[in-house]
Structure formats: C-alpha cells, structure tokens
Design an enzyme around this catalytic site. Structure first.
Site, PDB file in Angstrom:
ATOM      1  N   HIS A  45       0.743  -1.362  -0.078  1.00  0.00           N
ATOM      2  CA  HIS A  45      -0.020   0.055   0.154  1.00  0.00           C
ATOM      3  C   HIS A  45       0.845   1.069  -0.165  1.00  0.00           C
ATOM      4  O   HIS A  45       1.740   1.323   0.718  1.00  0.00           O
ATOM      5  CB  HIS A  45      -1.069   0.156   1.302  1.00  0.00           C
ATOM      6  CG  HIS A  45      -1.330  -1.131   1.609  1.00  0.00           C
ATOM      7  ND1 HIS A  45      -2.437  -1.638   1.672  1.00  0.00           N
ATOM      8  CD2 HIS A  45      -0.634  -2.012   2.807  1.00  0.00           C
ATOM      9  CE1 HIS A  45      -2.849  -2.778   2.249  1.00  0.00           C
ATOM     10  NE2 HIS A  45      -1.751  -2.913   3.120  1.00  0.00           N
TER      11      HIS A  45
ATOM     12  N   CYS B  17       3.095   2.854   8.246  1.00  0.00           N
ATOM     13  CA  CYS B  17       2.740   3.932   9.126  1.00  0.00           C
ATOM     14  C   CYS B  17       1.260   4.418   8.822  1.00  0.00           C
ATOM     15  O   CYS B  17       0.346   4.357   9.936  1.00  0.00           O
ATOM     16  CB  CYS B  17       3.565   5.023   8.933  1.00  0.00           C
ATOM     17  SG  CYS B  17       2.936   6.463   9.842  1.00  0.00           S
TER      18      CYS B  17
ATOM     19  N   VAL C  16       6.737  -7.632  20.663  1.00  0.00           N
ATOM     20  CA  VAL C  16       8.443  -7.504  21.203  1.00  0.00           C
ATOM     21  C   VAL C  16       9.218  -7.151  20.134  1.00  0.00           C
ATOM     22  O   VAL C  16      10.322  -7.531  20.107  1.00  0.00           O
ATOM     23  CB  VAL C  16       8.626  -8.764  21.578  1.00  0.00           C
ATOM     24  CG1 VAL C  16       7.787  -9.451  22.821  1.00  0.00           C
ATOM     25  CG2 VAL C  16       8.158  -9.989  20.352  1.00  0.00           C
TER      26      VAL C  16
ATOM     27  N   HIS D  96      -0.724  32.368  27.931  1.00  0.00           N
ATOM     28  CA  HIS D  96      -1.728  31.829  29.163  1.00  0.00           C
ATOM     29  C   HIS D  96      -2.804  32.216  28.788  1.00  0.00           C
ATOM     30  O   HIS D  96      -3.365  33.019  28.291  1.00  0.00           O
ATOM     31  CB  HIS D  96      -1.267  32.625  30.445  1.00  0.00           C
ATOM     32  CG  HIS D  96      -2.219  32.655  31.725  1.00  0.00           C
ATOM     33  ND1 HIS D  96      -1.866  31.475  32.587  1.00  0.00           N
ATOM     34  CD2 HIS D  96      -3.159  33.214  32.155  1.00  0.00           C
ATOM     35  CE1 HIS D  96      -2.922  31.376  33.397  1.00  0.00           C
ATOM     36  NE2 HIS D  96      -3.711  32.322  33.129  1.00  0.00           N
TER      37      HIS D  96
ATOM     38  N   ALA E 117       6.157   1.466  22.998  1.00  0.00           N
ATOM     39  CA  ALA E 117       5.116   2.332  22.470  1.00  0.00           C
ATOM     40  C   ALA E 117       3.863   1.378  21.765  1.00  0.00           C
ATOM     41  O   ALA E 117       2.709   1.603  22.192  1.00  0.00           O
ATOM     42  CB  ALA E 117       5.522   3.233  21.337  1.00  0.00           C
TER      43      ALA E 117
ATOM     44  N   GLU F 271       6.792  -7.177  30.710  1.00  0.00           N
ATOM     45  CA  GLU F 271       7.724  -6.613  30.191  1.00  0.00           C
ATOM     46  C   GLU F 271       9.128  -6.985  30.861  1.00  0.00           C
ATOM     47  O   GLU F 271       9.195  -7.704  32.135  1.00  0.00           O
ATOM     48  CB  GLU F 271       7.991  -4.883  30.672  1.00  0.00           C
ATOM     49  CG  GLU F 271       9.251  -4.222  30.245  1.00  0.00           C
ATOM     50  CD  GLU F 271       9.466  -4.211  28.881  1.00  0.00           C
ATOM     51  OE1 GLU F 271      10.594  -4.661  28.650  1.00  0.00           O
ATOM     52  OE2 GLU F 271       8.833  -3.981  27.866  1.00  0.00           O
TER      53      GLU F 271
END
Length: 464
Positions: free
Chosen positions: A38, A43, A269, A443, A183, A203
């Site tokens: 594609h 991504c 992984v 601000h 991520a 993990e």
C-alpha cells in the site's frame, strides 16, 4: 524489454520512501517508486495513523464516563467495536489515497510490485503483469520493518495477535495479555483497557516504557495501574499453551514460573527489518540483526545505494524516516544537508496519559559525564490542566549545569505529544536555559509548564 531509466528509484512507499521520492522530484530528478502493498506503508495503513484513530475513540469513551465531572449528562454509554475499527480504517484509507495524489502531482512513476536489486543501479520488479527492469544511478531503500515473532509466541490471528490483528480485532478481548511495553504494546494495552478488557502487560526489562526516563515511566505505570491495568516487569513469557478460546501463559519472574489464563494475547516484542530477498548481501551490503548498517548520511558503502527508515539503525520512527528521505534526496541532488541527529528526534506514545520525550534521560546524561540541573513541574500546578480535568502529569527538563545546554525533556500527561515539539525546536536551535526562561509562553496553556520546568531547574519556579 529495455530497462526504464530514472535518476532515482525508491523501494518502499512508507513515510520514508514517499517523502524521499517527493523531495527528489522537487529537486528536478526523474523518480520511480516501487511498493508491494500500500502507498503510505505500515505507518499510514497499519501503524501510526489507524492506532491514533482507535485511541481517540477510547479517549472520547473515557471522557463520556466522566461527563458528570464537567456538569454534563451521558447515559447508557457504550461502544460498537466494529464502528470504532471502521472509522480507523476510513481515516487510514483517506490518507493512503492522498499519497497517490501526491505521487501524481510530483510526476513520480508508481510501480506496484516486489523489487530486487540485481546489480549496482539495477532493480527488477515483479508486478502482476510480469517483470519490469529499472535502472538508476541512485537507489533509496525504504522497505521498513515488521513485527518480531518469538518462537512459541507466534501470532495466529485468533488467540495470539500482532499489531495488525489488533487493529482489526475479530472480537473484544475480555482478558488480555500484552507482551512488551514499548510504544506499540502500551498503546494497545491502553486502548483495550479503556474499553473494558482486563489487561495485563508483561515486560522483560525492569520497567515499562524502558527507553523513557525512569521517573516518567514510574509515573505512567502508577496511572495505568490506577486504571486497572496489571503490570509485570522483569518478567518473561516462556510459552503459550493454546486451547479452544483460551491461552495459558507461562510467565517467569524472580526465578519462579506462574501460569495465567487469557482469551487474547498481543505480541509487541520489537521489529525485524524487511531486508531479506532484496539482493543486498550479493552487493556486499553489511547487515546486522536484519538492519542495514549505514553511515550518518544513510550510505551503505555501495555507491549510489542508500537505506533509510526502519530498515536501518533506530530510532524506528516515521518522522525520522521522512527526515532521512529528504536528507538523502538533497545529497543525491548535490546539496549539503545536515546529518539526522538521533538524539534530536522526539518519541511519542499515545497511551492515556500520553508520554513524550527528546534527548537524554537523566541517567543517560549522567552516564555521558554531564553535571546536570533537573527541573520538574506537575500538571496540578497548571490552570489549563485543571480546567481540562487533566491534573495528572509532569514535565521534566535536564540541563548541563556548566553550559545551560538543554540535554533532554521528558513528559507524561494530556497532550504532551503536541507539547514536546517546543523542546525539539529548542534543541535544534541549540537553546540554553536562558533563552527558554526569556521566552514568553501564552496563558492559559499547558505549554506554560514547559517554562516552569525550566525555571525549576534553576530554583526559580513561580507556581509551585
């Protein structure tokens, strides 16, 4: 059939390849781009973009449950997983179509097929219609990477998923195991946990989000656990026993093995580069654990052959690939671009709360021999964060005590993936603490915390 001649042939049309092709065309080169699946690559089609669309749905769902806090009413809150996925696919499709338009606009020849390098400056492409031969003095390889599969933990699309299965889930997991807390793992854990899956993350390293600053990853862990996620660090999934509708995971921690039952497992992984079958070894290109070894300008040592993006050294991020694509196109056109500096590339994780960082962690800065000044500012001290109902978060900045150089910035909390770019620009412009202190921040904004974190490093924080 005679070979078609181009100035540049790009192999792979992800965010590295298609951007390299556009920049080379802008610089007056005749360009062909070869893509086997594609336009937009992983991504746009299966990675960054569709996951953000899913996570946005989860974020809105989470906010709907908090309606009362904001003086609003929302009853019988629910979701339709198929519709959530459909929206995500539609977003991906819209962007992928846009790449086709950009190729046309820049007069880039698009060839759909599988490419192989058959010699220096020669590419053979297997298409649906047969084989096309291309030649070009410059070839840019942008073939990306795929999910790494560990023996015994291979995905089957039913009980055990890769990110691709998780993007089009065949069902909503009830009891989910996510292996890996980088991520990708944490984003999917965050998505399914928010929608109500009983989620466990395993993990192997001593903490989740292991590339992040230790303080930030500890803060994120606390937030995830508050949301009901179970986290097992310094643990390893040794094997998965699959039965009808269930998986028994053998998890080793502190020398002991325990078993836990799940109905779904997501394996996240790490990645393996798509570098096999391209004819690289025959050309004498050096490959290290699937990734092509290049210099800082993405040169392979074979004249005219460049490798960018996930097929070469990390960080493995879309924006790094795009930037390398531009750099290589400019090199080919005789320019003198700056090499891409990996330490100036921000990493963003779109879990809830978001995590973002650039530059050195506090530990890495000290390891590199810097005497450091560290500033922190919590979201609870910021008016905009409180007004948004997002008081959980923190911004941390690290400076060289002697020179005032900004060495790193690390954030966790609402919208930090948008905020980080301020520090990225600062690092590119070689900013010091003084420049940042003298900058007027608007601000009320979340960005004021960036200012306060800098001030705090020098004992000058105003609002905390």
């Amino acid at each position: 059939m005679a070979a078609k001649e181009f100035d540049v042939v790009v192999i792979g049309a992800g965010p590295g390849g298609y951007v390299a092709a556009i920049r080379a065309a802008q610089l007056g080169k005749s360009v062909a781009i070869v893509e086997r699946e594609h336009l937009g690559g992983i991504c746009l089609n299966w990675g960054c973009i569709p996951t953000k669309a899913l996570l946005r749905s989860a974020e809105v769902f989470h906010l709907m449950h908090r309606a009362k806090e904001f003086g609003l009413k929302a009853e019988n809150i629910g979701y339709d997983l198929d519709a959530v996925v459909k929206r995500s696919r539609k977003v991906a499709g819209q962007l992928s179509g846009g790449i086709g338009h950009l190729m046309k606009k820049n007069k880039i020849t698009v060839i759909m097929g599988s490419a192989k390098l058959t010699g220096k400056g020669k590419v053979s492409v297997k298409t649906e219609k047969g084989t096309e031969e291309l030649t070009a003095p410059s070839i840019i390889l942008a073939t990306g990477a795929r999910a790494r599969e560990l023996p015994g933990l291979e995905a089957d699309g039913d009980l055990v998923w890769t990110y691709k299965h998780a993007l089009q889930p065949p069902r909503m997991p009830k009891k989910l195991l996510v292996i890996g807390s980088g991520a990708i793992g944490i984003e999917f854990a965050s998505f399914f946990n928010t929608l109500g899956a009983d989620t466990t993350v395993v993990e192997v390293m001593e903490r989740i989000l292991p590339v992040e600053d230790a303080e930030i990853s500890a803060f994120a862990r606390k937030q995830f656990e508050k949301q009901g996620m179970k986290i097992m660090a310094k643990a390893m999934v040794k094997k998965l026993d699959r039965a009808k509708g269930k998986v028994t995971a053998h998890i080793e921690r502190d020398g002991k093995t325990e078993t836990h039952e799940f109905d779904t497992v997501i394996s996240a992984v790490g990645i393996v580069a798509n570098t096999e079958g391209l004819g690289l070894e025959e050309l004498g290109v050096k490959i290290d654990r699937s990734f092509v070894v290049t210099d800082q300008y993405c040169r392979t040592g074979v004249e005219g052959l460049y490798v960018i993006g996930d097929a070469t050294n990390g960080p493995w991020l879309a924006h790094k690939a795009s930037h390398e694509g531009v750099m290589v196109a400019e090199l080919i056109a005789g320019g003198h671009p700056h090499a891409v500096d990996p330490s100036a590339i921000a990493g963003c994780t779109y879990c809830h709360p978001q995590v973002a960082s650039v530059g050195l962690t506090e530990a890495k800065a000290k390891e590199a021999g810097h005497k450091v000044k560290v500033g922190r500012f919590p979201f609870i001290g910021n008016g905009k964060a409180i007004a948004l109902g997002e008081p959980e978060g923190m911004i941390k900045t690290i400076f060289d005590a002697g020179t005032g150089e900004l060495l790193g910035a690390h954030m966790v909390g609402a919208e930090v993936t948008e905020l980080i770019q301020g520090y990225v620009v600062g690092r590119t412009l070689e900013t010091t603490e003084e420049d940042l202190m003298n900058t007027v921040f608007p601000h009320p904004t979340l960005s004021e915390m960036m200012h306060e974190s800098v001030l705090d490093a020098y004992g000058r924080a105003l609002h905390f």
